[in-house]
Design a protein around this motif. Sequence first.
Motif, PDB file in Angstrom:
ATOM      1  N   TYR A 345      36.297  47.024  37.803  1.00  0.00           N
ATOM      2  CA  TYR A 345      36.359  45.582  38.064  1.00  0.00           C
ATOM      3  C   TYR A 345      37.510  45.102  37.388  1.00  0.00           C
ATOM      4  O   TYR A 345      37.306  45.536  36.027  1.00  0.00           O
ATOM      5  CB  TYR A 345      34.355  45.014  38.043  1.00  0.00           C
ATOM      6  CG  TYR A 345      34.373  46.858  38.803  1.00  0.00           C
ATOM      7  CD1 TYR A 345      33.906  45.656  40.801  1.00  0.00           C
ATOM      8  CD2 TYR A 345      33.328  47.371  38.332  1.00  0.00           C
ATOM      9  CE1 TYR A 345      32.888  46.545  41.653  1.00  0.00           C
ATOM     10  CE2 TYR A 345      32.794  48.078  39.692  1.00  0.00           C
ATOM     11  CZ  TYR A 345      32.980  47.999  41.019  1.00  0.00           C
ATOM     12  OH  TYR A 345      32.028  48.867  42.174  1.00  0.00           O
ATOM     13  N   GLU A 349      33.437  40.475  37.197  1.00  0.00           N
ATOM     14  CA  GLU A 349      32.398  41.318  37.967  1.00  0.00           C
ATOM     15  C   GLU A 349      31.853  42.145  36.670  1.00  0.00           C
ATOM     16  O   GLU A 349      30.742  42.652  37.471  1.00  0.00           O
ATOM     17  CB  GLU A 349      33.511  42.547  39.102  1.00  0.00           C
ATOM     18  CG  GLU A 349      34.151  41.336  40.417  1.00  0.00           C
ATOM     19  CD  GLU A 349      35.277  42.057  40.707  1.00  0.00           C
ATOM     20  OE1 GLU A 349      36.273  41.234  41.890  1.00  0.00           O
ATOM     21  OE2 GLU A 349      35.902  42.833  40.365  1.00  0.00           O
ATOM     22  N   GLN A 352      29.227  40.762  35.971  1.00  0.00           N
ATOM     23  CA  GLN A 352      27.896  40.337  37.074  1.00  0.00           C
ATOM     24  C   GLN A 352      26.737  42.303  36.583  1.00  0.00           C
ATOM     25  O   GLN A 352      26.014  42.264  37.417  1.00  0.00           O
ATOM     26  CB  GLN A 352      27.827  40.364  37.783  1.00  0.00           C
ATOM     27  CG  GLN A 352      29.028  38.729  38.292  1.00  0.00           C
ATOM     28  CD  GLN A 352      29.244  38.154  40.119  1.00  0.00           C
ATOM     29  OE1 GLN A 352      28.228  38.638  40.641  1.00  0.00           O
ATOM     30  NE2 GLN A 352      30.382  38.571  39.543  1.00  0.00           N
ATOM     31  N   LEU A 353      27.439  43.020  36.195  1.00  0.00           N
ATOM     32  CA  LEU A 353      27.124  44.748  36.677  1.00  0.00           C
ATOM     33  C   LEU A 353      26.184  45.088  35.490  1.00  0.00           C
ATOM     34  O   LEU A 353      26.018  46.124  35.394  1.00  0.00           O
ATOM     35  CB  LEU A 353      28.148  45.485  36.954  1.00  0.00           C
ATOM     36  CG  LEU A 353      29.120  45.052  38.726  1.00  0.00           C
ATOM     37  CD1 LEU A 353      29.799  46.609  38.859  1.00  0.00           C
ATOM     38  CD2 LEU A 353      28.357  45.130  39.834  1.00  0.00           C
ATOM     39  N   LEU A 365      27.789  42.379  44.213  1.00  0.00           N
ATOM     40  CA  LEU A 365      29.361  41.197  44.525  1.00  0.00           C
ATOM     41  C   LEU A 365      29.431  41.133  45.896  1.00  0.00           C
ATOM     42  O   LEU A 365      30.513  40.873  46.035  1.00  0.00           O
ATOM     43  CB  LEU A 365      30.102  42.897  44.079  1.00  0.00           C
ATOM     44  CG  LEU A 365      29.979  43.217  43.035  1.00  0.00           C
ATOM     45  CD1 LEU A 365      31.117  44.511  42.391  1.00  0.00           C
ATOM     46  CD2 LEU A 365      29.753  41.916  41.572  1.00  0.00           C
ATOM     47  N   GLY A 369      31.264  48.511  46.262  1.00  0.00           N
ATOM     48  CA  GLY A 369      32.270  48.796  44.645  1.00  0.00           C
ATOM     49  C   GLY A 369      31.912  50.171  44.550  1.00  0.00           C
ATOM     50  O   GLY A 369      31.264  50.176  44.942  1.00  0.00           O
TER      51      GLY A 369
END
Length: 384
Positions: A345, A349, A352-353, A365, A369
């Motif tokens: 990623y 991203e 955010q994870l 997302l 993914g």
Amino acid sequence: MTSTSTPTAAIPTPSLATFRRIVVKVGSSLLVDQTKGELKRAWLEALADDLASLHAAGKDVLVVSSGSIALGRTVLKLPRGPLKLADSQAAAAVGQIALARSWSEVLGARGITAGQILVTLNDTEERQRYLNARETIGRLLDMRAVPVINENDTVATSEIRYGDNDRLAARVATMASADCLILLSDVDGLYTAPPHLDPKAELVQVVPRVTFEIESMAGGAASEFSRGGMQTKIEAAKIATTGGTHMVIADGRVEHPVQRVADGGRCTWFLTPSNPVTARKKWIAGSLEARGTIHVDDGAAKALMGGASLLPAGVTRVEGAFARGDCVVLRSAGGAEIGRGLVAYDAGEAAQLIGINTREIEAILGMPGQAWLVHRDDMVLAGE
Ligand code: GLU
């Protein structure tokens, strides 16, 4: 060339049965009748039988097939001899349809699904695109399909194209972490001298390492139909063997040419000292500049040591402006470098994870993914 310098049969050659992922490269001169400019259907059917038996034995099979230009030039009634780039692109546009259809038909008739992949040089050399192509190939293989790959000749211009499918096949093989590449050719292997010029020329059965001496055995011959002469095959051998893939040059002019290799027929093996995963790890550890850092908790650090991929749940912090496919450093809670890897990623991203459960990725997302931030095969741990 002295006889002592010729690698001998004393070195054992690998058995096809031991490989799990095999790429078979088919040259235009085998697939296309040189006088009629048409596909050699019976030969292709026999080859498809060979591929089906590898597939039935549980192996992953990939095909790199030339022939689009040779087939298309007949349809377009282009003159014999070398084509201008624009003409070969037009020929490829026409011929690739027929080529892909034929593969799909012959494999389909044996219960195997074919998937067409057209790649350019950039797809194999640029990391992000490389990862995309690799993932697509991986998914097809997971689903037991056979990727049928060619260069995307219709868009590749002379500066950014392979131009020969020998080197392309070698890159595809290393990209797909294949352990064996079979180059089917109109010769049965590498000779100590050009066999049509020197009656004493001997077939080299095993090349443990591509040395300068081996390179100098390769002449430059290439026909109108097939671009790759022995030189491009030696280049391919260098790419394959440094990437952890064994390579074999075998005569494709016989019926059931792959079965012939399996039965121990005449051919030249180029051995790799490595395996695809080790070679890849060396590349990640040694030749890439890290673009960011991912900090992981103790549980994740332990899981990584145990051979797991890095999942979002174990991530505590990310740093840097990395893109997908970039190399990142993995650090433990105490700040020590525990490894490096290619990240699945980009930095935005990944941020955010942090700490989330894999099941939540899609909702966060807004699209499905990868379950991991860094896959095990794309990671090398300190001391590994
Ligand atoms: N990609 C070209 C084609 O399909 C062939 C290149 C080669 O012959 O190696 O016609």
